[in-house]
Design a protein around this motif. Structure first.
Motif, PDB file in Angstrom:
ATOM      1  N   CYS A   1       0.808  -2.794   0.630  1.00  0.00           N
ATOM      2  CA  CYS A   1       1.508  -3.835  -0.128  1.00  0.00           C
ATOM      3  C   CYS A   1       0.557  -4.361  -1.184  1.00  0.00           C
ATOM      4  N   GLY A   2       1.029  -4.403  -2.396  1.00  0.00           N
ATOM      5  CA  GLY A   2       0.231  -4.955  -3.482  1.00  0.00           C
ATOM      6  C   GLY A   2       0.898  -6.172  -4.063  1.00  0.00           C
ATOM      7  N   VAL A   3       0.088  -7.155  -4.432  1.00  0.00           N
ATOM      8  CA  VAL A   3       0.579  -8.380  -5.052  1.00  0.00           C
ATOM      9  C   VAL A   3      -0.074  -8.477  -6.432  1.00  0.00           C
ATOM     10  N   GLU A   4       0.768  -8.695  -7.439  1.00  0.00           N
ATOM     11  CA  GLU A   4       0.284  -8.874  -8.803  1.00  0.00           C
ATOM     12  C   GLU A   4       0.757 -10.219  -9.332  1.00  0.00           C
ATOM     13  N   VAL A   5      -0.107 -10.885 -10.079  1.00  0.00           N
ATOM     14  CA  VAL A   5       0.257 -12.130 -10.750  1.00  0.00           C
ATOM     15  C   VAL A   5       0.037 -11.913 -12.247  1.00  0.00           C
ATOM     16  N   ASP A   6       1.094 -12.102 -13.004  1.00  0.00           N
ATOM     17  CA  ASP A   6       1.068 -11.895 -14.454  1.00  0.00           C
ATOM     18  C   ASP A   6       0.482 -10.537 -14.830  1.00  0.00           C
ATOM     19  N   GLY A   7       0.857  -9.510 -14.062  1.00  0.00           N
ATOM     20  CA  GLY A   7       0.445  -8.144 -14.349  1.00  0.00           C
ATOM     21  C   GLY A   7      -0.934  -7.756 -13.848  1.00  0.00           C
ATOM     22  N   HIS A   8      -1.640  -8.662 -13.185  1.00  0.00           N
ATOM     23  CA  HIS A   8      -2.974  -8.365 -12.667  1.00  0.00           C
ATOM     24  C   HIS A   8      -2.919  -8.197 -11.149  1.00  0.00           C
ATOM     25  N   ALA A   9      -3.440  -7.069 -10.651  1.00  0.00           N
ATOM     26  CA  ALA A   9      -3.507  -6.856  -9.202  1.00  0.00           C
ATOM     27  C   ALA A   9      -4.413  -7.926  -8.596  1.00  0.00           C
ATOM     28  N   VAL A  10      -3.926  -8.590  -7.547  1.00  0.00           N
ATOM     29  CA  VAL A  10      -4.651  -9.712  -6.962  1.00  0.00           C
ATOM     30  C   VAL A  10      -4.971  -9.482  -5.491  1.00  0.00           C
ATOM     31  N   LEU A  11      -4.053  -8.860  -4.756  1.00  0.00           N
ATOM     32  CA  LEU A  11      -4.215  -8.743  -3.316  1.00  0.00           C
ATOM     33  C   LEU A  11      -3.573  -7.446  -2.836  1.00  0.00           C
ATOM     34  N   ASN A  12      -4.259  -6.745  -1.950  1.00  0.00           N
ATOM     35  CA  ASN A  12      -3.711  -5.559  -1.303  1.00  0.00           C
ATOM     36  C   ASN A  12      -3.773  -5.751   0.201  1.00  0.00           C
ATOM     37  N   VAL A  13      -2.695  -5.381   0.863  1.00  0.00           N
ATOM     38  CA  VAL A  13      -2.660  -5.379   2.325  1.00  0.00           C
ATOM     39  C   VAL A  13      -2.292  -3.968   2.745  1.00  0.00           C
ATOM     40  N   SER A  14      -3.179  -3.319   3.490  1.00  0.00           N
ATOM     41  CA  SER A  14      -2.889  -1.974   3.969  1.00  0.00           C
ATOM     42  C   SER A  14      -2.832  -1.986   5.491  1.00  0.00           C
ATOM     43  N   GLN A  15      -1.997  -1.124   5.989  1.00  0.00           N
ATOM     44  CA  GLN A  15      -1.813  -1.010   7.431  1.00  0.00           C
ATOM     45  C   GLN A  15      -1.726   0.473   7.739  1.00  0.00           C
ATOM     46  N   GLU A  16      -2.436   0.904   8.788  1.00  0.00           N
ATOM     47  CA  GLU A  16      -2.381   2.315   9.142  1.00  0.00           C
ATOM     48  C   GLU A  16      -2.709   2.533  10.607  1.00  0.00           C
ATOM     49  N   TRP A  17      -2.251   3.666  11.094  1.00  0.00           N
ATOM     50  CA  TRP A  17      -2.617   4.102  12.430  1.00  0.00           C
ATOM     51  C   TRP A  17      -3.995   4.746  12.319  1.00  0.00           C
ATOM     52  N   ILE A  18      -4.904   4.362  13.204  1.00  0.00           N
ATOM     53  CA  ILE A  18      -6.256   4.940  13.206  1.00  0.00           C
ATOM     54  C   ILE A  18      -6.589   5.399  14.618  1.00  0.00           C
ATOM     55  N   ASP A  19      -7.605   6.237  14.741  1.00  0.00           N
ATOM     56  CA  ASP A  19      -8.054   6.667  16.064  1.00  0.00           C
ATOM     57  C   ASP A  19      -8.538   5.464  16.858  1.00  0.00           C
ATOM     58  N   ALA A  20      -8.242   5.461  18.127  1.00  0.00           N
ATOM     59  CA  ALA A  20      -8.660   4.368  19.008  1.00  0.00           C
ATOM     60  C   ALA A  20     -10.178   4.296  19.083  1.00  0.00           C
ATOM     61  N   GLY A  21     -10.692   3.091  19.305  1.00  0.00           N
ATOM     62  CA  GLY A  21     -12.114   2.924  19.535  1.00  0.00           C
ATOM     63  C   GLY A  21     -12.878   2.206  18.441  1.00  0.00           C
ATOM     64  N   ASP A  22     -12.262   1.951  17.301  1.00  0.00           N
ATOM     65  CA  ASP A  22     -12.949   1.245  16.224  1.00  0.00           C
ATOM     66  C   ASP A  22     -12.859  -0.265  16.461  1.00  0.00           C
ATOM     67  N   THR A  23     -13.554  -1.064  15.615  1.00  0.00           N
ATOM     68  CA  THR A  23     -13.508  -2.519  15.713  1.00  0.00           C
ATOM     69  C   THR A  23     -13.125  -3.101  14.357  1.00  0.00           C
ATOM     70  N   ALA A  24     -12.596  -4.310  14.369  1.00  0.00           N
ATOM     71  CA  ALA A  24     -12.230  -4.983  13.114  1.00  0.00           C
ATOM     72  C   ALA A  24     -13.457  -5.178  12.234  1.00  0.00           C
ATOM     73  N   ARG A  25     -14.579  -5.570  12.829  1.00  0.00           N
ATOM     74  CA  ARG A  25     -15.815  -5.772  12.052  1.00  0.00           C
ATOM     75  C   ARG A  25     -16.251  -4.481  11.373  1.00  0.00           C
ATOM     76  N   ASN A  26     -16.184  -3.386  12.094  1.00  0.00           N
ATOM     77  CA  ASN A  26     -16.593  -2.095  11.547  1.00  0.00           C
ATOM     78  C   ASN A  26     -15.658  -1.662  10.415  1.00  0.00           C
ATOM     79  N   ILE A  27     -14.364  -1.875  10.600  1.00  0.00           N
ATOM     80  CA  ILE A  27     -13.391  -1.527   9.560  1.00  0.00           C
ATOM     81  C   ILE A  27     -13.672  -2.321   8.294  1.00  0.00           C
ATOM     82  N   LEU A  28     -13.886  -3.627   8.422  1.00  0.00           N
ATOM     83  CA  LEU A  28     -14.164  -4.475   7.258  1.00  0.00           C
ATOM     84  C   LEU A  28     -15.473  -4.067   6.582  1.00  0.00           C
ATOM     85  N   ARG A  29     -16.470  -3.758   7.381  1.00  0.00           N
ATOM     86  CA  ARG A  29     -17.772  -3.356   6.835  1.00  0.00           C
ATOM     87  C   ARG A  29     -17.665  -2.040   6.065  1.00  0.00           C
TER      88      ARG A  29
END
Length: 178
Positions: free
Chosen positions: A74-102
């Motif tokens: 999902c992408g959000v644009e304000v006045d034609g400028h990309a501002v925010l992206n939200v992605s969601q996906e299935w990933i292999d089990a065993g990862d952590t939120a901290r590791n994904i963000l890093r």
């Protein structure tokens, strides 16, 4: 003497008032309506509002992919400028939120919440829904929020956004196999 001092004081007050009102007309204002959901998942509008630009007149959204395909963006644009992206996906089990963000957004200075299933910083966040005991044993659902300029960095708002998004996503039961 008093009347001239009084007149000068009133004049200065009027000048200050006119000057202040002139400045207030230049204040930034979000003229767009802040959404209550992204890709069909509820979000807290107050938190999202603090991340979007302080001014702007037109907001648009785009969505690619689908949960059924294993990913969505999902992408959000304000006045034609990309501002925010939200992605969601299935990933292999065993990862952590901290590791994904890093690794996905290269953010190492981050905070954790919800028992480590959420990690966030001022310009990005990640969450992980572990799908165990639901017939999906080898995959989890990962969500990543990326704030782009001219968005406004706000660690507290980002933390609230990712926690509430994840809570809403979990209520939709994305771990249920089709």
């Amino acid at each position: 003497m008093r009347s001239s001092a009084y007149a000068l004081g009133v004049g200065a007050l009027l000048l200050a008032t006119v000057g202040a009102s002139g400045c207030s007309s230049d204040e930034a204002k979000q003229e767009f309506t802040v959404p209550t959901s992204l890709c069909g998942v509820s979000v807290p509008p107050k938190a999202l509002s603090r991340l979007l630009p302080a001014d702007g007149s037109h907001i648009t959204f785009r969505q690619d992919g689908s949960v059924e395909k294993g990913w969505t963006l999902c992408g959000v644009e304000v006045d034609g400028h990309a501002v925010l992206n939200v992605s969601q996906e299935w990933i292999d089990a065993g990862d952590t939120a901290r590791n994904i963000l890093r690794h996905q957004l290269v953010i190492s200075d981050q905070k954790s919440a919800d028992g480590g299933s959420v990690a966030y910083a001022d310009r990005g966040a990640a969450s992980l829904l572990k799908c165990r005991g639901t017939g999906v044993e080898k995959e989890d659902v990962s969500t990543v929020v990326e704030l782009l300029k001219p968005g406004r960095a706000d660690e507290t708002a980002m933390g609230e956004l990712i926690r509430e998004y994840t809570k809403s996503l979990k209520a939709r039961n994305p771990c249920q196999p089709d």
